[in-house]
Design a protein around this motif. Structure first.
Motif, PDB file in Angstrom:
ATOM      1  N   GLU A  47       0.850  -1.187   0.000  1.00 28.94           N
ATOM      2  CA  GLU A  47       0.000   0.000   0.000  1.00 28.94           C
ATOM      3  C   GLU A  47       0.885   1.236   0.000  1.00 28.94           C
ATOM      4  OE1 GLU A  47      -3.495   2.321   2.498  1.00 28.94           O
ATOM      5  OE2 GLU A  47      -3.190   0.169   2.850  1.00 28.94           O
ATOM      6  N   VAL A  48       0.721   2.073  -1.007  1.00 26.88           N
ATOM      7  CA  VAL A  48       1.542   3.267  -1.181  1.00 26.88           C
ATOM      8  C   VAL A  48       0.795   4.475  -0.628  1.00 26.88           C
ATOM      9  CG1 VAL A  48       2.789   4.701  -2.831  1.00 26.88           C
ATOM     10  CG2 VAL A  48       2.508   2.247  -3.273  1.00 26.88           C
ATOM     11  N   GLY A  49       1.451   5.227   0.263  1.00 32.62           N
ATOM     12  CA  GLY A  49       0.793   6.371   0.868  1.00 32.62           C
ATOM     13  C   GLY A  49      -0.324   5.935   1.783  1.00 32.62           C
ATOM     14  N   ALA A  50       0.015   5.117   2.772  1.00 34.68           N
ATOM     15  CA  ALA A  50      -0.997   4.497   3.632  1.00 34.68           C
ATOM     16  C   ALA A  50      -1.640   5.465   4.608  1.00 34.68           C
ATOM     17  CB  ALA A  50      -0.364   3.337   4.407  1.00 34.68           C
ATOM     18  N   GLY A  51      -1.110   6.686   4.702  1.00 27.98           N
ATOM     19  CA  GLY A  51      -1.700   7.660   5.615  1.00 27.98           C
ATOM     20  C   GLY A  51      -1.662   7.167   7.045  1.00 27.98           C
ATOM     21  N   GLN A  52      -2.782   7.297   7.724  1.00 28.96           N
ATOM     22  CA  GLN A  52      -2.870   6.878   9.119  1.00 28.96           C
ATOM     23  C   GLN A  52      -3.333   5.436   9.271  1.00 28.96           C
ATOM     24  OE1 GLN A  52      -6.453   8.763  11.160  1.00 28.96           O
ATOM     25  NE2 GLN A  52      -6.352   9.960   9.278  1.00 28.96           N
ATOM     26  N   GLY A  53      -3.439   4.710   8.144  1.00 29.70           N
ATOM     27  CA  GLY A  53      -3.765   3.289   8.208  1.00 29.70           C
ATOM     28  C   GLY A  53      -5.246   2.974   8.247  1.00 29.70           C
ATOM     29  N   ARG A  54      -6.068   3.846   7.683  1.00 27.76           N
ATOM     30  CA  ARG A  54      -7.509   3.608   7.748  1.00 27.76           C
ATOM     31  C   ARG A  54      -7.965   2.474   6.835  1.00 27.76           C
ATOM     32  NH1 ARG A  54      -9.796   7.173  11.086  1.00 27.76           N
ATOM     33  NH2 ARG A  54     -11.858   6.339  10.602  1.00 27.76           N
ATOM     34  N   ASN A  55      -7.123   2.065   5.891  1.00 26.53           N
ATOM     35  CA  ASN A  55      -7.480   0.916   5.055  1.00 26.53           C
ATOM     36  C   ASN A  55      -7.270  -0.420   5.750  1.00 26.53           C
ATOM     37  OD1 ASN A  55      -8.328   2.200   2.691  1.00 26.53           O
ATOM     38  ND2 ASN A  55      -6.287   2.229   1.788  1.00 26.53           N
ATOM     39  N   PHE A  56      -6.453  -0.463   6.784  1.00 26.18           N
ATOM     40  CA  PHE A  56      -5.999  -1.742   7.322  1.00 26.18           C
ATOM     41  C   PHE A  56      -7.152  -2.671   7.699  1.00 26.18           C
ATOM     42  CE2 PHE A  56      -1.847   0.369   9.038  1.00 26.18           C
ATOM     43  CZ  PHE A  56      -1.416   0.547   7.723  1.00 26.18           C
ATOM     44  N   ARG A  57      -8.176  -2.136   8.323  1.00 17.39           N
ATOM     45  CA  ARG A  57      -9.270  -2.995   8.792  1.00 17.39           C
ATOM     46  C   ARG A  57     -10.225  -3.413   7.671  1.00 17.39           C
ATOM     47  NH1 ARG A  57     -13.962   0.078  10.076  1.00 17.39           N
ATOM     48  NH2 ARG A  57     -13.646   2.332   9.860  1.00 17.39           N
ATOM     49  N   HIS A  58      -9.994  -2.904   6.465  1.00 14.69           N
ATOM     50  CA  HIS A  58     -10.865  -3.244   5.342  1.00 14.69           C
ATOM     51  C   HIS A  58     -10.291  -4.343   4.442  1.00 14.69           C
ATOM     52  CE1 HIS A  58     -13.714   0.109   5.990  1.00 14.69           C
ATOM     53  NE2 HIS A  58     -12.653   0.754   6.431  1.00 14.69           N
ATOM     54  N   TYR A  59      -9.059  -4.741   4.669  1.00 14.01           N
ATOM     55  CA  TYR A  59      -8.481  -5.796   3.837  1.00 14.01           C
ATOM     56  C   TYR A  59      -9.172  -7.128   4.114  1.00 14.01           C
ATOM     57  CZ  TYR A  59      -4.608  -2.975   2.095  1.00 14.01           C
ATOM     58  OH  TYR A  59      -3.856  -2.024   1.444  1.00 14.01           O
ATOM     59  N   PRO A  60      -9.472  -7.898   3.063  1.00 10.32           N
ATOM     60  CA  PRO A  60     -10.084  -9.218   3.287  1.00 10.32           C
ATOM     61  C   PRO A  60      -9.067 -10.194   3.867  1.00 10.32           C
ATOM     62  CG  PRO A  60      -9.578  -8.911   0.952  1.00 10.32           C
ATOM     63  CD  PRO A  60      -9.289  -7.593   1.627  1.00 10.32           C
ATOM     64  N   ASP A  61      -9.563 -11.268   4.489  1.00 11.71           N
ATOM     65  CA  ASP A  61      -8.657 -12.219   5.136  1.00 11.71           C
ATOM     66  C   ASP A  61      -7.893 -13.088   4.138  1.00 11.71           C
ATOM     67  OD1 ASP A  61     -10.655 -13.951   4.296  1.00 11.71           O
ATOM     68  OD2 ASP A  61     -11.407 -14.361   6.310  1.00 11.71           O
ATOM     69  N   THR A  62      -8.172 -12.900   2.840  1.00 13.72           N
ATOM     70  CA  THR A  62      -7.390 -13.593   1.809  1.00 13.72           C
ATOM     71  C   THR A  62      -6.043 -12.914   1.559  1.00 13.72           C
ATOM     72  OG1 THR A  62      -8.726 -12.342   0.220  1.00 13.72           O
ATOM     73  CG2 THR A  62      -9.324 -14.643   0.583  1.00 13.72           C
ATOM     74  N   VAL A  63      -5.866 -11.718   2.108  1.00 13.13           N
ATOM     75  CA  VAL A  63      -4.572 -11.035   2.038  1.00 13.13           C
ATOM     76  C   VAL A  63      -3.684 -11.575   3.149  1.00 13.13           C
ATOM     77  CG1 VAL A  63      -3.409  -8.808   2.349  1.00 13.13           C
ATOM     78  CG2 VAL A  63      -5.471  -8.953   0.957  1.00 13.13           C
ATOM     79  N   THR A  64      -2.472 -11.988   2.801  1.00 15.91           N
ATOM     80  CA  THR A  64      -1.581 -12.592   3.787  1.00 15.91           C
ATOM     81  C   THR A  64      -0.669 -11.578   4.469  1.00 15.91           C
ATOM     82  OG1 THR A  64       0.016 -13.080   2.020  1.00 15.91           O
ATOM     83  CG2 THR A  64      -1.568 -14.809   2.596  1.00 15.91           C
ATOM     84  N   GLU A  65      -0.378 -10.470   3.790  1.00 20.01           N
ATOM     85  CA  GLU A  65       0.508  -9.461   4.368  1.00 20.01           C
ATOM     86  C   GLU A  65       0.316  -8.138   3.637  1.00 20.01           C
ATOM     87  OE1 GLU A  65       5.292  -8.607   5.170  1.00 20.01           O
ATOM     88  OE2 GLU A  65       4.667 -10.180   3.766  1.00 20.01           O
ATOM     89  N   VAL A  66       0.411  -7.046   4.392  1.00 20.76           N
ATOM     90  CA  VAL A  66       0.410  -5.712   3.816  1.00 20.76           C
ATOM     91  C   VAL A  66       1.686  -5.002   4.251  1.00 20.76           C
ATOM     92  CG1 VAL A  66      -0.681  -3.429   3.786  1.00 20.76           C
ATOM     93  CG2 VAL A  66      -2.100  -5.489   3.734  1.00 20.76           C
ATOM     94  N   VAL A  67       2.423  -4.487   3.282  1.00 24.00           N
ATOM     95  CA  VAL A  67       3.531  -3.579   3.561  1.00 24.00           C
ATOM     96  C   VAL A  67       3.029  -2.185   3.226  1.00 24.00           C
ATOM     97  CG1 VAL A  67       5.889  -2.894   2.996  1.00 24.00           C
ATOM     98  CG2 VAL A  67       5.276  -5.325   3.095  1.00 24.00           C
TER      99      VAL A  67
END
Length: 214
Positions: A47-67
């Motif tokens: 994730e580029v330009g993640a800001g304060q991380g408001r996307n984090f809780r919206h990722y589906p559980d099929t995603v194994t890792e977010v940098v």
């Protein structure tokens, strides 16, 4: 632990204001936009330009890792805090769109969320996204973009210098879809809609879409 990013990429006044207004934006529809942006993603995501991380809780559980890459020190500190409470494996790192801290072909998807309006070098940022994506990897984008109406586009051109200074480098007059296509991506899905993130700002054109790396 937070490290210090490049001085020219710091916008502390804007960042402090954004920390206050982002929750209101999500209540006005941003939460649903984030769900649409990230639906169906799998594997490793940058994730580029993640800001304060408001996307984090919206990722589906099929995603194994977010940098999560964030150049602004203030926002990155908030993103690090958000990552600690995420059920997903999230690593927050300093960096910038035109020099991503990743190896070639390392990720299944790259996410840009209200980012391409503010980067200095849009072609450079998209070239970096191409580099770190595996072949046929996805670019997911959620951006506000230039109006297709000539009169609104001219108004956006006129207000951009002031808007950019007040908004952390944001340019509301960029044709982001055209830039993504020019970078060699195939846009496979796109939705255009009006949205005002606050009652005190005008309604502007936004897009949510998916583009595929060659």
């Amino acid at each position: 632990m937070t490290t210090t990013g490049r001085k020219e990429l710091q916008h502390p006044r804007f960042a402090r204001q954004y920390l206050k207004t982002a929750a209101e934006s999500d209540r006005r529809g941003g939460d649903a936009h984030r769900d649409r942006l990230l639906a169906g993603l799998t594997g490793r995501v940058l994730e580029v330009g993640a800001g304060q991380g408001r996307n984090f809780r919206h990722y589906p559980d099929t995603v194994t890792e977010v940098v999560a890459v964030e150049p602004d020190d203030t926002l990155r500190t908030a993103a690090e805090q958000a990552a600690t409470s995420s059920e997903l494996r999230v690593t927050v790192v300093p960096g910038e769109a035109a020099e991503l801290p990743a190896e070639n072909g390392e990720f299944d998807a790259v996410v840009v969320s209200l980012v391409l309006c503010s980067v200095t070098d849009v072609p450079g940022a998209l070239a970096e996204a191409t580099r770190v994506l595996r072949p046929r990897g996805q670019l997911r984008f959620y951006e506000h973009v230039r109006s297709p109406h000539w009169w609104a586009g001219l108004l956006e051109d006129a207000i951009t210098p002031l808007w950019s200074r007040a908004g952390g480098g944001c340019h509301p007059n960029r044709d982001t879809e055209a830039a993504i296509r020019a970078a060699g991506f195939t846009v496979s899905e796109i939705d255009r809609f009006g949205f005002a993130f606050s009652p005190f700002v005008p309604n502007t054109l936004h897009v949510i879409g998916t583009a595929v790396r060659p």
